[in-house]
Scaffold this motif. Structure first.
Motif, PDB file in Angstrom:
ATOM      1  N   LEU A  65       0.820  -1.212   0.000  1.00 23.05           N
ATOM      2  CA  LEU A  65       0.000   0.000   0.000  1.00 23.05           C
ATOM      3  C   LEU A  65       0.854   1.262   0.000  1.00 23.05           C
ATOM      4  O   LEU A  65       0.409   2.315  -0.467  1.00 23.05           O
ATOM      5  N   LEU A  66       2.089   1.168   0.505  1.00 26.32           N
ATOM      6  CA  LEU A  66       2.984   2.327   0.467  1.00 26.32           C
ATOM      7  C   LEU A  66       3.290   2.724  -0.977  1.00 26.32           C
ATOM      8  O   LEU A  66       3.443   3.917  -1.279  1.00 26.32           O
ATOM      9  N   SER A  67       3.357   1.754  -1.881  1.00 25.97           N
ATOM     10  CA  SER A  67       3.593   2.081  -3.284  1.00 25.97           C
ATOM     11  C   SER A  67       2.417   2.844  -3.872  1.00 25.97           C
ATOM     12  O   SER A  67       2.590   3.680  -4.773  1.00 25.97           O
ATOM     13  N   VAL A  68       1.210   2.579  -3.366  1.00 26.83           N
ATOM     14  CA  VAL A  68       0.035   3.350  -3.783  1.00 26.83           C
ATOM     15  C   VAL A  68       0.104   4.754  -3.202  1.00 26.83           C
ATOM     16  O   VAL A  68      -0.170   5.746  -3.883  1.00 26.83           O
ATOM     17  N   PHE A 282     -11.406  13.800  -1.599  1.00 32.36           N
ATOM     18  CA  PHE A 282     -10.547  12.997  -2.469  1.00 32.36           C
ATOM     19  C   PHE A 282      -9.715  12.011  -1.651  1.00 32.36           C
ATOM     20  O   PHE A 282      -9.497  10.876  -2.076  1.00 32.36           O
ATOM     21  N   MET A 283      -9.270  12.460  -0.471  1.00 29.00           N
ATOM     22  CA  MET A 283      -8.505  11.570   0.400  1.00 29.00           C
ATOM     23  C   MET A 283      -9.369  10.382   0.825  1.00 29.00           C
ATOM     24  O   MET A 283      -8.905   9.231   0.839  1.00 29.00           O
ATOM     25  N   THR A 284     -10.626  10.653   1.148  1.00 31.10           N
ATOM     26  CA  THR A 284     -11.542   9.586   1.534  1.00 31.10           C
ATOM     27  C   THR A 284     -11.693   8.576   0.414  1.00 31.10           C
ATOM     28  O   THR A 284     -11.630   7.354   0.621  1.00 31.10           O
ATOM     29  N   TYR A 285     -11.897   9.082  -0.795  1.00 26.08           N
ATOM     30  CA  TYR A 285     -12.029   8.187  -1.954  1.00 26.08           C
ATOM     31  C   TYR A 285     -10.741   7.403  -2.189  1.00 26.08           C
ATOM     32  O   TYR A 285     -10.774   6.191  -2.452  1.00 26.08           O
ATOM     33  N   SER A 286      -9.586   8.067  -2.103  1.00 30.08           N
ATOM     34  CA  SER A 286      -8.306   7.419  -2.388  1.00 30.08           C
ATOM     35  C   SER A 286      -8.016   6.295  -1.403  1.00 30.08           C
ATOM     36  O   SER A 286      -7.591   5.202  -1.795  1.00 30.08           O
ATOM     37  N   VAL A 287      -8.254   6.554  -0.118  1.00 31.12           N
ATOM     38  CA  VAL A 287      -8.018   5.528   0.901  1.00 31.12           C
ATOM     39  C   VAL A 287      -8.963   4.348   0.685  1.00 31.12           C
ATOM     40  O   VAL A 287      -8.558   3.177   0.758  1.00 31.12           O
ATOM     41  N   SER A 289     -10.508   3.398  -2.160  1.00 30.95           N
ATOM     42  CA  SER A 289     -10.210   2.639  -3.382  1.00 30.95           C
ATOM     43  C   SER A 289      -8.933   1.820  -3.236  1.00 30.95           C
ATOM     44  O   SER A 289      -8.821   0.724  -3.803  1.00 30.95           O
ATOM     45  N   ALA A 290      -7.965   2.336  -2.464  1.00 27.74           N
ATOM     46  CA  ALA A 290      -6.711   1.603  -2.285  1.00 27.74           C
ATOM     47  C   ALA A 290      -6.907   0.337  -1.451  1.00 27.74           C
ATOM     48  O   ALA A 290      -6.217  -0.666  -1.664  1.00 27.74           O
ATOM     49  N   THR A 291      -7.829   0.382  -0.509  1.00 29.70           N
ATOM     50  CA  THR A 291      -8.056  -0.770   0.368  1.00 29.70           C
ATOM     51  C   THR A 291      -9.234  -1.641  -0.086  1.00 29.70           C
ATOM     52  O   THR A 291      -9.468  -2.702   0.494  1.00 29.70           O
ATOM     53  N   LEU A 292      -9.951  -1.187  -1.128  1.00 28.96           N
ATOM     54  CA  LEU A 292     -11.140  -1.919  -1.555  1.00 28.96           C
ATOM     55  C   LEU A 292     -10.818  -3.327  -2.036  1.00 28.96           C
ATOM     56  O   LEU A 292     -11.556  -4.276  -1.737  1.00 28.96           O
ATOM     57  N   SER A 293      -9.725  -3.494  -2.773  1.00 27.65           N
ATOM     58  CA  SER A 293      -9.393  -4.814  -3.307  1.00 27.65           C
ATOM     59  C   SER A 293      -9.137  -5.811  -2.177  1.00 27.65           C
ATOM     60  O   SER A 293      -9.603  -6.957  -2.216  1.00 27.65           O
ATOM     61  N   GLU A 294      -8.397  -5.383  -1.152  1.00 30.53           N
ATOM     62  CA  GLU A 294      -8.146  -6.260  -0.009  1.00 30.53           C
ATOM     63  C   GLU A 294      -9.437  -6.555   0.748  1.00 30.53           C
ATOM     64  O   GLU A 294      -9.667  -7.688   1.204  1.00 30.53           O
TER      65      GLU A 294
END
Length: 391
Positions: A65-68, A282-287, A289-294
Motif C-alpha cells: 500500500l505504500l507504493s500506492v 478525495f482523500m476519503t475516496y483514495s483511501v 479505493s486503495a483498500t477496496l481490493s483487499e
C-alpha cells in the motif's frame, strides 16, 4: 504567462475567443481528456494486483500500500512543477515530455522484481502521468470561453474520472490471465500509442504563444501531420503580407516561472478552506479505493476479475456526475450573469452547490464503509458507490 492583451481578449465578448475549427476544438478537448485519463488509470489498474504483488515480492500488505501512497503523493505534487512550465513553454511540449517519462517508468515496471525498484518507478510514473490533468484543464481554458467552460470542463473530466473505473477492470483481467507485470506491459503499449498520437496531431493552445489560435505554430509546437487548425490560418496576414507565426519563448528563466505560485494559494484563507474541503473528499475516496481490493478479497472472497468489476460503479458515477455538474455550473453562471452583470462573483457562482454535494458525499461514504464492514450484500455498497461518485 498571459499578457494583458490576452486577458482583454478573453473578457471582451466582441472578440472571437478561438478561431480553431469546431472539429479541431473537439479533437483538442478529446486528446486532453485522454491524457487526463492516463493518471488515474495508471494508478487504479494496479489495485486488483495488490494481493498478488504482496505475495510475489514477499512483502507486507503495508509495504504494498505504500507504493500506492507514494504514487498519490507525487501525483499531487508533480502538477505544481509541470503546470508553470506549460504556462511558459506551451501545453504540447510539456504533455509530450511527461508522457515520455511515463513511458520510461512503465517499461521499467514491466521488468522490476525488487521492492525498492517498484517504489522508485511508481513515483517516477506518477510524475509523468499526473501533470496531464492540470495541463488538460489549462487546454480547456485556452479554447473554451467562460460561458461554455463548465460544459467543456465536464467533457475533459470524463476522461480523468473514467480512469478509476476502467483501470481495475483491465488490471484484474491482465493479472488474472498472466501476472502483475503484464499490467505495466499493457500501460507501456497504450502509452506509446498515445505518445505518437500526441506528437502527430495535438495542437498548441497556449494563448500566450498562439493567441486565439490565429498564429501559426512552429517547431515542436507544430503537429507532425500538417492540417489546417483554423479557417483563418490561410487568410491572416501581417502588415508585410506574411502569415502570422507564433513567437518562440526565449531567455526562459526558471526563477521567473512561478513554481512557488501554486503553493501561495494556501495563504489565502478562503482558497485554502476550499482546497481542504475537496482534498478531504478525495482523500476519503483514495483511501477507500486503495483498500477496496483487499476488503473484497477478505470479506467477500472475490477473485481479481470480480474485484476489478466492482470498481465499475465508481467510474460510471464519476463520468455521469461530471457531465451533469458541468451543465449545472454553466446554467448557474448564465443565471447569475443575467442577475448581477459585471458585479458577478465568479467564485460564489461556481461553488454555490459545493457544500450541499460535499455533505451528501460524506454521508454516502459512511454508509458504504458500514456496508463493507458488515458484509452486506455487495449490491448495496456498489449502488452507494455510484451515487457517492455521481455527487
Amino acid at each position: 504567462m498571459q499578457t494583458k492583451e490576452l486577458h482583454a481578449l478573453q473578457d471582451d465578448p466582441s472578440q472571437v475567443y478561438t478561431v480553431f475549427r469546431p472539429s479541431v476544438k473537439a479533437l483538442t478537448i478529446a486528446m486532453a481528456a485522454i491524457a487526463g485519463f492516463m493518471s488515474p488509470f495508471g494508478s487504479n489498474i494496479y489495485m486488483p494486483a495488490l494481493p498478488q504483488i504482496t505475495e510475489k515480492l514477499n512483502i507486507t500488505q503495508g509495504q504494498t500500500l505504500l507504493s500506492v501512497t507514494m504514487y498519490m503523493i507525487f501525483q499531487g505534487v508533480a502538477p505544481s512543477f509541470w503546470a508553470p512550465l506549460s504556462d511558459t513553454l506551451g501545453r504540447r511540449p510539456i504533455i509530450i515530455s511527461t508522457f515520455l517519462i511515463f513511458l520510461a517508468a512503465n517499461l521499467g515496471l514491466s521488468f522490476v522484481n525488487v521492492y525498492w525498484g517498484l517504489l522508485t518507478l511508481r513515483m517516477l510514473q506518477a510524475c509523468g502521468a499526473a501533470s496531464a490533468i492540470a495541463i488538460g484543464a489549462g487546454v480547456v481554458s485556452d479554447v473554451a470561453p467562460r460561458t461554455q467552460r463548465g460544459r467543456f470542463m465536464s467533457y475533459f473530466q470524463v476522461g480523468a474520472l473514467i480512469g478509476p473505473c476502467a483501470g481495475p477492470i483491465v488490471g484484474g483481467l491482465l493479472a488474472k490471465r498472466w501476472e502483475w507485470h503484464s499490467v505495466f506491459f499493457f500501460l507501456s503499449a497504450v502509452n506509446g500509442i498515445l505518445l505518437v498520437c500526441f506528437c502527430a496531431i495535438l495542437p498548441e493552445t497556449l494563448r500566450a504563444l498562439v493567441g486565439n489560435g490565429s498564429k501559426r505554430p512552429v517547431g515542436i509546437w507544430k503537429p507532425w501531420i500538417n492540417f489546417s487548425l483554423s479557417a483563418q490560418h490561410d487568410d491572416i496576414e501581417n502588415h508585410h503580407g506574411k502569415a502570422m507565426t507564433m513567437e518562440i519563448p526565449s531567455h526562459v528563466s526558471l526563477g521567473h516561472m512561478g513554481f512557488h505560485k501554486p503553493w501561495l494559494m494556501f495563504l489565502e484563507p478562503d482558497i485554502a478552506l476550499l482546497i481542504l474541503s475537496y482534498s478531504l473528499s478525495f482523500m476519503t475516496y483514495s483511501v477507500s479505493s486503495a483498500t477496496l481490493s483487499e476488503t473484497l478479497a477478505s470479506n467477500y472472497d472475490y477473485n481479481m476479475i470480480i474485484i476489478g468489476l466492482c470498481y465499475l460503479p465508481l467510474g460510471v458515477g464519476f463520468a455521469t456526475g461530471s457531465l451533469m455538474a458541468g451543465r449545472l455550473v454553466d446554467w448557474e453562471y448564465r443565471r447569475s450573469k443575467e442577475k448581477h452583470g459585471d458585479q458577478l462573483n465568479l467564485f460564489t457562482t461556481r461553488l454555490k452547490y459545493a457544500p450541499f454535494f460535499n455533505s451528501l458525499f460524506c454521508g454516502g461514504y459512511i454508509a458504504v464503509e458500514w456496508c463493507l464492514d458488515k458484509k452486506v450484500h455487495i449490491a448495496a455498497p456498489m449502488v452507494l458507490f455510484f451515487f457517492c461518485m455521481y455527487i
